[in-house]
Design an enzyme around this catalytic site. Structure first.
Site, mmCIF file in Angstrom:
data_model
loop_
_atom_site.group_PDB
_atom_site.id
_atom_site.type_symbol
_atom_site.label_atom_id
_atom_site.label_comp_id
_atom_site.label_asym_id
_atom_site.label_seq_id
_atom_site.Cartn_x
_atom_site.Cartn_y
_atom_site.Cartn_z
ATOM 1 N N LYS A 1 1.003 -1.247 -0.279
ATOM 2 C CA LYS A 1 0.530 0.209 0.228
ATOM 3 C C LYS A 1 0.886 1.382 0.110
ATOM 4 O O LYS A 1 0.466 2.066 -0.359
ATOM 5 C CB LYS A 1 -0.930 0.204 1.089
ATOM 6 C CG LYS A 1 -2.043 -0.830 1.064
ATOM 7 C CD LYS A 1 -3.057 -1.476 2.051
ATOM 8 C CE LYS A 1 -3.594 -1.952 2.073
ATOM 9 N NZ LYS A 1 -4.142 -3.628 1.532
HETATM 10 C C1 LIG Z 1 -3.890 -4.298 1.078
HETATM 11 C C2 LIG Z 1 -3.549 -5.775 0.791
HETATM 12 C C3 LIG Z 1 -3.426 -7.180 0.237
HETATM 13 C C4 LIG Z 1 -4.876 -7.179 -0.769
HETATM 14 O O1 LIG Z 1 -4.847 -5.754 -2.040
HETATM 15 P P1 LIG Z 1 -6.024 -4.955 -2.448
HETATM 16 O O2 LIG Z 1 -5.872 -4.034 -3.744
HETATM 17 O O3 LIG Z 1 -7.080 -4.718 -1.996
HETATM 18 O O4 LIG Z 1 -6.527 -6.572 -2.861
HETATM 19 C C5 LIG Z 1 -3.485 -8.356 -0.381
HETATM 20 N N1 LIG Z 1 -2.250 -8.141 0.145
HETATM 21 C C6 LIG Z 1 -2.047 -7.159 1.269
HETATM 22 C C7 LIG Z 1 -0.033 -7.819 1.912
HETATM 23 C C8 LIG Z 1 -2.783 -5.984 1.545
HETATM 24 O O5 LIG Z 1 -1.758 -5.386 2.349
#
Ligand SMILES: *Cc1c(COP(=O)(O)O)cnc(C)c1O
Length: 495
Positions: free
Chosen positions: A115
């Site tokens: 993120k």
């Molecule tokens: C947020 C997240 C995801 C999922 O991603 P999306 O875009 O919501 O599908 C997968 N792995 C980690 C470690 C995350 O923080």
């Protein structure tokens, strides 16, 4: 380029600029903003990007979508967001996972999860949007978090001009490491507060603040307005397209692919944002063949891709890949819109909120299945995948990434399609040290953050990411906790 709501069914649709779309987040009709067309990228342009650093690739791709932003400003923002001191070793490097599976390591940023890639640039895009739209007020970002998003948002928004951020987390709903990461947060415009309740209490509290006209007036009086850092904001989605383009460039540059050769992409999926960004890269013209959508035990998307029925009326499982413990994948709405149009999107979203279930017509599921493959992994399969890739390759992955790798292995075994795969690696294994150690067969027997990091360091002989070890040495700045009903009390009277 203009942006339109996924729920706009009017004959003449209402459009906004990308700056407005980023400033608003959600459209007034509660739909999500989408560009009115998808820009393309030619093989020649891809070749042109091969020699460029990540920040320049990012500015190139973003400027194709954010046409109202000054390209030089975008480049300056990308250089600042993806600088070496924020992403040591690069924003999105590839690592060999064996069998022409290439892990796209998206976790080298300040909070060690993918993120960061969006949340390092999005606050800068918002800050510019406020200037571009003539917004004089301060944007006060409110976040309820179950762990990862809160910390990544705090790091992204800290000390960004024109913005203030408040993060609420459930007092017993985050890991000790996540709590430590948030309560030691640095920055002049940040505030963190525990809520005596669970994640839903914190989330409902934030929703209540957004819906309260008296609080909106108070914000107005002090010259601010409430805004969100949600993953449905276009400003978070667009930066995620970049690393799929970038991965293709790197594979060609390293001689793993020739320009024009296809790659498959596998993504551990929760809210469908990351994999939808890969789909947009494919729509742009990046040679991506199949998209493997990987879920944990909460396999609502696997079922949807296979049957066309989206049914959230099911048991919710808490797994060791908590960022994928989701039953409503908000960004799927964008795919429905692209494949089926706004009237169909409105119908499906209404049925989902009223009945908890909808069925997509063949006109949507046929093109969907031509591109997407849905797979899921149990907890046992996830643990076995962590262990096997460690034993075979001495490569350590976190539980989210392991769900993705497990899906790739299932897909290959079943289809025989051995196209090279880019696997989105979404978190550092050190963020989930307890579960990784247990999966390796060497449980730590503690949940104390420092001991866990040290134990995984010993077991794997891998360096502890600097942001995590640094967190352990910082003083706690935010130790307060409030009842859910009192969350609004901490919002005002701060600089
Ligand atoms: C947020 C997240 C995801 C999922 O991603 P999306 O875009 O919501 O599908 C997968 N792995 C980690 C470690 C995350 O923080």
């Amino acid at each position: 380029m203009k942006y339109i709501s996924t729920r706009d069914t009017a004959a003449v649709r209402h459009s906004v600029s990308s700056a407005e779309a980023i400033q608003r987040g959600l459209a007034p009709d509660r739909g999500l903003y989408m560009p009115d067309r998808i820009p393309t990228i030619t093989h020649k342009e891809l070749e042109g990007l091969m020699s460029k650093p990540y920040a320049e690739r990012a500015a190139d791709i973003l400027s194709r979508f954010l046409t109202d932003y000054d390209p030089d400003a975008l480049l300056a923002d990308c250089r600042a967001a993806y600088a070496e001191d924020r992403f040591p070793g690069g924003a999105a490097p590839l690592a060999e996972c064996g069998d022409s599976i290439h892990a796209l390591e998206l976790w080298h940023g300040p909070t060690c999860a993918f993120k960061d890639i969006a949340l390092q640039i999005m606050p800068r895009l918002l800050s510019r949007a406020l200037t571009m739209t003539g917004e004089p007020r301060l944007a006060h970002i409110l976040v309820a978090t179950s762990g990862d998003t809160g910390k990544a948002a705090l790091e992204g928004y800290r000390d960004v001009p024109g913005v203030r951020i408040t993060v609420f987390y459930p007092v017993d709903g985050v890991s000790p490491m996540q709590k430590r990461q948030m309560t030691t947060q640095e920055g002049e415009n940040v505030f963190v507060c525990a809520v005596r309740g669970n994640f839903d209490d914190a989330q409902n509290g934030v929703k209540a603040i957004f819906a309260d006209p008296a609080l909106a007036r108070r914000a107005e009086e002090e010259g601010s307005f409430f805004s969100s850092a949600n993953s449905i904001n276009w400003g978070r989605l667009a930066p995620q397209i970049v690393y799929y383009v970038s991965a293709y460039c790197d594979l060609v540059r390293e001689g793993k692919l020739s320009i024009g050769d296809p790659m498959n992409v596998a993504v551990p999926t929760g809210n469908f944002g990351n994999i939808f960004a890969a789909y947009l890269a494919r729509c742009m013209g990046v040679p991506i063949a199949r998209l493997i959508c990987a879920s944990n035990a909460n396999c609502v998307l696997t079922d949807f891709i296979r049957t066309g029925v989206y049914d959230r009326r099911r048991t919710f499982y808490k797994t060791m890949s908590p960022s994928m413990d989701i039953l409503i994948s908000s960004n799927l709405e964008r795919l429905l819109y692209l494949l089926g149009g706004a009237p169909l999107t409105v119908r499906c979203m209404e049925e989902l909120s009223r009945d908890g279930i909808y069925r997509a017509p063949d006109s949507v599921t046929k093109p969907l299945r031509a591109v997407f493959d849905g797979r899921c992994a149990t907890e046992e399969e996830t643990a076995a995948t962590i262990r096997s890739v460690w034993e075979e390759r001495r490569y350590l992955i976190d539980p989210h990434t392991a769900v993705g790798l497990c899906a790739v292995r299932q897909y290959r075994a079943e289809t025989g399609d051995d196209t090279p795969v880019v696997l989105a690696s979404t978190a550092s294994p050190f963020k989930f040290a307890a579960d990784v150690l247990a999966s390796l067969g060497t449980p730590a027997g503690t949940d104390e953050p420092a001991a866990l990091l040290a134990a995984l360091h010993d077991a794997a002989d891998a360096p502890i990411p600097a942001p995590l070890s640094r967190t352990l040495t910082l003083p706690v700045r935010f130790s307060g906790a409030v009842a859910p009903a009192d969350m609004a009390d901490v919002l005002f009277g701060r600089a």
